[in-house]
Every structure is written in structure tokens, then in C-alpha cells.
Design an enzyme around this catalytic site. Structure first.
Site, PDB file in Angstrom:
ATOM      1  N   GLU A  91     -70.511  81.947 -18.373  1.00 48.28           N
ATOM      2  CA  GLU A  91     -71.851  81.393 -18.322  1.00 48.28           C
ATOM      3  C   GLU A  91     -72.453  81.519 -16.933  1.00 48.28           C
ATOM      4  O   GLU A  91     -71.729  81.580 -15.938  1.00 48.28           O
ATOM      5  CB  GLU A  91     -71.819  79.892 -18.681  1.00 48.28           C
ATOM      6  CG  GLU A  91     -71.226  79.645 -20.059  1.00 48.28           C
ATOM      7  CD  GLU A  91     -71.237  78.171 -20.459  1.00 48.28           C
ATOM      8  OE1 GLU A  91     -70.398  77.798 -21.299  1.00 48.28           O
ATOM      9  OE2 GLU A  91     -72.059  77.401 -19.960  1.00 48.28           O
ATOM     10  N   CYS A 104     -76.575  80.516 -10.366  1.00 50.60           N
ATOM     11  CA  CYS A 104     -75.195  80.024 -10.294  1.00 50.60           C
ATOM     12  C   CYS A 104     -74.347  80.945 -11.172  1.00 50.60           C
ATOM     13  O   CYS A 104     -74.586  81.042 -12.377  1.00 50.60           O
ATOM     14  CB  CYS A 104     -75.167  78.580 -10.801  1.00 50.60           C
ATOM     15  SG  CYS A 104     -73.530  77.836 -10.831  1.00 50.60           S
ATOM     16  N   CYS A 111     -61.025  79.032 -16.008  1.00 44.83           N
ATOM     17  CA  CYS A 111     -60.534  78.701 -14.668  1.00 44.83           C
ATOM     18  C   CYS A 111     -59.121  78.148 -14.797  1.00 44.83           C
ATOM     19  O   CYS A 111     -58.826  77.421 -15.737  1.00 44.83           O
ATOM     20  CB  CYS A 111     -61.440  77.655 -14.016  1.00 44.83           C
ATOM     21  SG  CYS A 111     -61.009  77.295 -12.287  1.00 44.83           S
ATOM     22  N   CYS A 115     -58.812  71.177 -12.739  1.00 45.32           N
ATOM     23  CA  CYS A 115     -59.361  69.914 -12.236  1.00 45.32           C
ATOM     24  C   CYS A 115     -59.762  69.060 -13.456  1.00 45.32           C
ATOM     25  O   CYS A 115     -60.515  69.525 -14.311  1.00 45.32           O
ATOM     26  CB  CYS A 115     -60.574  70.165 -11.335  1.00 45.32           C
ATOM     27  SG  CYS A 115     -60.166  71.202  -9.905  1.00 45.32           S
ATOM     28  N   CYS A 118     -63.506  68.533 -14.718  1.00 44.64           N
ATOM     29  CA  CYS A 118     -64.353  69.714 -14.883  1.00 44.64           C
ATOM     30  C   CYS A 118     -64.158  70.324 -16.266  1.00 44.64           C
ATOM     31  O   CYS A 118     -63.031  70.554 -16.702  1.00 44.64           O
ATOM     32  CB  CYS A 118     -64.005  70.737 -13.797  1.00 44.64           C
ATOM     33  SG  CYS A 118     -64.818  72.337 -14.006  1.00 44.64           S
ATOM     34  N   GLY A 166     -64.850  79.290 -12.946  1.00 45.12           N
ATOM     35  CA  GLY A 166     -63.845  80.029 -12.192  1.00 45.12           C
ATOM     36  C   GLY A 166     -63.686  79.629 -10.745  1.00 45.12           C
ATOM     37  O   GLY A 166     -64.533  78.949 -10.173  1.00 45.12           O
ATOM     38  N   SER A 223     -64.635  72.141  -2.350  1.00 44.08           N
ATOM     39  CA  SER A 223     -64.673  71.018  -3.292  1.00 44.08           C
ATOM     40  C   SER A 223     -63.586  70.034  -2.915  1.00 44.08           C
ATOM     41  O   SER A 223     -62.448  70.153  -3.347  1.00 44.08           O
ATOM     42  CB  SER A 223     -64.480  71.545  -4.717  1.00 44.08           C
ATOM     43  OG  SER A 223     -65.531  72.446  -5.021  1.00 44.08           O
ATOM     44  N   LEU A 224     -63.948  69.066  -2.094  1.00 42.92           N
ATOM     45  CA  LEU A 224     -62.933  68.154  -1.547  1.00 42.92           C
ATOM     46  C   LEU A 224     -62.687  66.987  -2.506  1.00 42.92           C
ATOM     47  O   LEU A 224     -61.554  66.757  -2.926  1.00 42.92           O
ATOM     48  CB  LEU A 224     -63.375  67.672  -0.160  1.00 42.92           C
ATOM     49  CG  LEU A 224     -62.240  67.129   0.711  1.00 42.92           C
ATOM     50  CD1 LEU A 224     -61.234  68.218   1.066  1.00 42.92           C
ATOM     51  CD2 LEU A 224     -62.785  66.478   1.979  1.00 42.92           C
ATOM     52  N   HIS A 225     -63.705  66.238  -2.802  1.00 44.13           N
ATOM     53  CA  HIS A 225     -63.680  65.145  -3.794  1.00 44.13           C
ATOM     54  C   HIS A 225     -62.823  63.940  -3.418  1.00 44.13           C
ATOM     55  O   HIS A 225     -62.893  62.908  -4.100  1.00 44.13           O
ATOM     56  CB  HIS A 225     -63.295  65.652  -5.190  1.00 44.13           C
ATOM     57  CG  HIS A 225     -64.135  66.774  -5.691  1.00 44.13           C
ATOM     58  ND1 HIS A 225     -65.516  66.790  -5.605  1.00 44.13           N
ATOM     59  CD2 HIS A 225     -63.805  67.967  -6.279  1.00 44.13           C
ATOM     60  CE1 HIS A 225     -65.988  67.914  -6.117  1.00 44.13           C
ATOM     61  NE2 HIS A 225     -64.975  68.655  -6.523  1.00 44.13           N
ATOM     62  N   CYS A 342     -73.394  71.017 -12.955  1.00 44.81           N
ATOM     63  CA  CYS A 342     -72.100  71.151 -12.264  1.00 44.81           C
ATOM     64  C   CYS A 342     -70.960  70.690 -13.147  1.00 44.81           C
ATOM     65  O   CYS A 342     -70.972  69.576 -13.645  1.00 44.81           O
ATOM     66  CB  CYS A 342     -72.055  70.293 -11.000  1.00 44.81           C
ATOM     67  SG  CYS A 342     -73.470  70.460  -9.943  1.00 44.81           S
TER      68      CYS A 342
HETATM   69  N1  SAH Z   1     -63.865  76.589  -8.523  1.00 39.01           N
HETATM   70  C1  SAH Z   1     -64.897  76.404  -7.542  1.00 39.01           C
HETATM   71  C2  SAH Z   1     -66.298  76.684  -8.032  1.00 39.01           C
HETATM   72  C3  SAH Z   1     -66.712  76.180  -9.393  1.00 39.01           C
HETATM   73  S1  SAH Z   1     -67.166  74.504  -9.613  1.00 39.01           S
HETATM   74  C4  SAH Z   1     -64.814  75.038  -6.933  1.00 39.01           C
HETATM   75  O1  SAH Z   1     -64.101  74.201  -7.461  1.00 39.01           O
HETATM   76  O2  SAH Z   1     -65.424  74.801  -5.902  1.00 39.01           O
HETATM   77  C5  SAH Z   1     -68.554  74.136  -8.637  1.00 39.01           C
HETATM   78  C6  SAH Z   1     -68.583  72.673  -8.207  1.00 39.01           C
HETATM   79  O3  SAH Z   1     -68.792  71.777  -9.306  1.00 39.01           O
HETATM   80  C7  SAH Z   1     -67.271  72.239  -7.559  1.00 39.01           C
HETATM   81  O4  SAH Z   1     -67.544  71.491  -6.410  1.00 39.01           O
HETATM   82  C8  SAH Z   1     -66.674  71.356  -8.634  1.00 39.01           C
HETATM   83  O5  SAH Z   1     -65.719  70.470  -8.139  1.00 39.01           O
HETATM   84  C9  SAH Z   1     -67.898  70.683  -9.179  1.00 39.01           C
HETATM   85  N2  SAH Z   1     -67.694  70.017 -10.462  1.00 39.01           N
HETATM   86  C10 SAH Z   1     -66.827  70.377 -11.433  1.00 39.01           C
HETATM   87  N3  SAH Z   1     -66.900  69.535 -12.462  1.00 39.01           N
HETATM   88  C11 SAH Z   1     -67.845  68.622 -12.144  1.00 39.01           C
HETATM   89  C12 SAH Z   1     -68.395  67.493 -12.825  1.00 39.01           C
HETATM   90  N4  SAH Z   1     -67.973  67.164 -14.041  1.00 39.01           N
HETATM   91  N5  SAH Z   1     -69.350  66.782 -12.192  1.00 39.01           N
HETATM   92  C13 SAH Z   1     -69.793  67.143 -10.965  1.00 39.01           C
HETATM   93  N6  SAH Z   1     -69.321  68.194 -10.290  1.00 39.01           N
HETATM   94  C14 SAH Z   1     -68.355  68.923 -10.867  1.00 39.01           C
END
Ligand code: SAH
Length: 371
Positions: A91, A104, A111, A115, A118, A166, A223-225, A342
Site C-alpha cells: 500500500e 508515503c 514487515c 511491532c 502496528c 515494511g 521509531s523509538l516509542h 500511521c
Molecule cells: N518500519 C519503519 C517504517 C514503517 S512505520 C519504522 O518502524 O519506522 C512508520 C511509522 O509508523 C513508525 O514510526 C511506526 O512505529 C509508526 N506506527 C506503526 N503503527 C502505528 C500505530 N498503530 N499508530 C501510530 N504509529 C504507528
């Protein structure tokens, strides 16, 4: 399937030479594709008629076909579900803002990073995309904009973010090739400023360091979180291999090499990672570095046990960082209604997501010893 966009200028000339044609034919073809945004032989009037078919068949095969298209935000956001020639699904999302248009893109079908918050992470990895498949997403988006298909009139893509499906750095060479093809001037590429390209990663530290050596000026997003390994091990399972300190160390390498601020992506998850002490811990990690924090309200995926932080709590988190001198913004999330926001990209073509999600563990832990 080989595509013009998989090849650099020398590679294209070689490919054309294999067909018994002089090298400048490759430049002509490239100008049509990257400059005039056409892959149709009928448009290539500067090429001899018999050559048009030969060249397009050899170098511009149809890599992606549209399976579904959904728009929202008054037509300013459009999600496209694509099918590759082997049936893999992916997508991309096109988003129009007052002063920019952002595409995007996906770097992989699915992927493998798992996570748990996601949507893409729940279904696992199908395969890597080729540079041609990544560039095709942008090509088709650019064409749609050029022909006025997105609300707001005729436009151009100004920004590209590798934030679709991905993990870009798990598909390193095609992603780096795609970044160059995006930014190289016509006819080598689209001529989009590299500064307007963002590669987002879960934090594959060795690949981040390698990327720092590529001489790019694209932005890196991490993507630290979570600021602490205990929580990040859960939210971003690959943290068990490359923990926070190592990921940030590699991020600062990239900032130094590129001269660009690194974006720190932080999905705000209610009562999971949004506590004041975590904001303070995050500020301590980032203080003094070339950095910008994006706080993203979590988009809850169906079946997820998590939800977005309370807006007041997110605002407090933002304030804590700002007071400590960390540049920070809360990101506007586009495309929620069409599962184009996202973390919502999951390529559920049949719209039959219930089936897919019943089988998806609500929380997945890595199993192999190497993770
Ligand atoms: N794999 C890469 C790029 C794809 S995701 C990465 O992880 O950075 C792009 C962004 O969306 C990342 O920061 C990811 O953590 C975030 N993301 C994934 N699922 C999400 C969700 N349910 N809500 C908000 N952000 C999310």
C-alpha cells in the site's frame, strides 16, 4: 522483472545496448518516465515507432496494478492498495497539505519486525520490494497528481516518506537505490529534493551506520516509542538485538554525516509509554543532539489492547520535552477512516480483515534465539 528504475544511468545504457541500441535511447526513455511521467509507447514520439514497444516492454514492465483506492480528508488523502506481478500486496498513501504533497511508500510487502501496535507487523513479511516497485508507487502517485486526480488540482509530489509497509533498512540496497532515483535530476531520476525524503527505521543500528556512509542528505526517522529498554523490548522487539543506546548512537552518526536532524518517532500509547517520567528520560537521552521529536497519537489497530494517549497527557508530554529544549511536535494523522494512517497499512484487499486479525496474536514476542 527488470525495470528502468532498478538501474542507474550506466545500467540503463547497458540494458539498451543489449537490445542493440545506442546509449542515448536509455536517456530518452528515462526522460519520458522520470520527466514526463509516461510509460506509454504512444507518447514517445521522439523514438522510432518500432523501438517504442521494444524499449517499453524490456524496461518499463507493469510492476504494480491497483487493487483498491480509497480517499478521505475531502479527497486530500488517497490510499492505494497495489498488487505486484507475483500477487504480493502493498500500500501507499498520498497526502496533500497546504504547502506540500507527501507520498508515503512501502519498502516491503508486509514487515518482519513484529511491532505489536502496528497493523503491518501482525501479518509478517511477504518479501522485499525492488527499487522499481518502490519507485513505481511514486511514479503512479506523481501521474495521478499531474492529471489532477487528487482534490486541490494539478500538483507535484514534494516529499516522500518510507513510512508505509515494511522496514526500509531491512531492504537496504533497493531502498538506497530508490532514494537516489527519487532525488537524481531528470533523466536519472525524479529530481525531488533529497532533503524532502525521509527513511524511517525501527533502529537497525548497523544499517543506520552504513547509511551514514552513503553521502545522503535524506532525513532519518527512528521509531523509538520508549526511552527504556524494558518497554522498548516489547514495543519494538528488534530492540533486544540493538537496544536504545546503540540505536541512538547510530542515529547521531547519521545526523553528523548528513547534517540533518534525526526525527524521533514516538507513538503515544495510553498508560503504556506516556508517563511524565518517560518524557524526562527521553529528554535526557536526546538533549544536546541534532533531533526533532514527532509525537504520534496511536492509531489503534483492530484487536489491539492499546489506545491513544489522552490528548491532555500527550500535550503534557510535549511540554516536558519542549521545556527541556527538545524540538517537538504532535503529528497530525491523516487517513484514519480509510486505514491509511500511521501503522494501519495491512493490505487487507478483500476487506476481510476480521479473518486476518482473528489469527493475529494480540501481542507477539520474537521466538528465534537470534532476535
Ligand atoms: N518500519 C519503519 C517504517 C514503517 S512505520 C519504522 O518502524 O519506522 C512508520 C511509522 O509508523 C513508525 O514510526 C511506526 O512505529 C509508526 N506506527 C506503526 N503503527 C502505528 C500505530 N498503530 N499508530 C501510530 N504509529 C504507528
Amino acid at each position: 522483472m527488470r525495470h528502468l528504475a532498478d538501474l542507474d544511468v550506466a545500467g540503463r545504457r547497458a540494458a539498451v545496448a543489449e537490445l542493440g541500441q545506442p546509449g542515448y535511447r536509455a536517456d530518452q526513455l528515462s526522460r519520458h518516465y522520470f520527466g514526463r511521467l509516461t510509460d506509454s509507447p504512444d507518447d514517445m514520439t521522439d523514438l522510432p515507432a518500432d523501438l517504442r514497444e521494444t524499449l517499453t516492454q524490456a524496461l518499463l514492465p507493469e510492476l504494480l496494478t491497483v487493487t483498491r483506492e480509497l480517499t478521505c480528508d475531502h479527497g486530500m488523502t488517497r490510499k492505494t492498495l497495489w498488487r505486484a506481478s507475483d500477487g504480493s500486496q502493498l500500500e501507499s498513501v498520498l497526502m496533500r497539505y497546504p504547502s506540500r504533497v507527501t507520498m508515503c511508500v512501502s519498502s516491503q510487502a508486509g514487515c518482519g519486525m513484529a511491532c505489536p501496535f502496528c497493523a503491518t507487523g501482525q501479518a509478517g513479511l511477504t518479501r522485499n520490494l525492488s527499487a522499481g516497485e518502490i519507485i513505481t508507487q511514486v511514479f503512479k502517485g506523481a501521474r495521478a497528481l499531474a492529471s489532477g486526480q487528487l482534490a486541490g488540482g494539478v500538483g507535484r509530489i514534494s516529499n516522500v516518506v518510507f513510512m508505509g509497509m515494511g522496514e526500509p533498512l531491512a531492504n537496504y540496497a533497493p531502498v538506497v537505490a530508490a532514494v537516489r532515483r527519487l532525488s537524481d535530476a531528470v533523466p536519472a531520476g525524479f529530481g525531488i529534493s533529497q532533503r524532502a525524503v525521509t527513511v524511517s527505521t525501527v533502529g537497525l543500528a548497523p544499517a543506520m551506520r552504513k547509511l551514514a556512509g552513503e553521502g545522503l542528505s535524506a532525513r532519518l526517522a527512528v521509531s523509538l516509542h520508549a526511552p527504556d529498554d524494558e518497554l522498548r523490548d516489547e514495543l519494538v522487539p528488534v530492540n533486544r538485538r540493538w537496544p536504545v543506546a546503540e540505536v541512538l548512537d547510530a542515529a547521531w552518526d547519521y545526523a553528523a554525516a548528513s547534517g540533518r536532524r534525526v526525527s524521533i518517532e514516538y507513538a503515544m500509547i495510553r498508560a503504556v509509554n506516556d508517563q511524565a517520567w518517560r518524557a524526562e528520560a527521553l529528554a535526557r537521552l536526546l538533549a544536546g543532539h541534532l533531533v526533532h521529536v514527532n509525537l504520534i497519537p496511536l492509531n489503534p489497530t483492530p484487536g489491539s489492547r492499546w489506545t491513544a494517549s489522552d490528548p491532555a497527557v500527550a500535550a503534557e508530554f510535549e511540554r516536558t520535552l519542549a521545556q527541556r529544549g527538545i524540538p517537538v511536535t504532535i503529528r497530525d494523522t491523516r487517513g484514519r477512516e480509510i486505514d491509511g494512517a500511521c501503522g494501519q497499512l495491512a493490505a487487507s484487499a478483500a476487506g476481510d480483515r476480521s479473518i486476518e486479525l482473528q489469527n493475529a496474536p494480540a501481542f507477539r514476542r520474537p521466538t528465534g534465539p537470534t532476535r
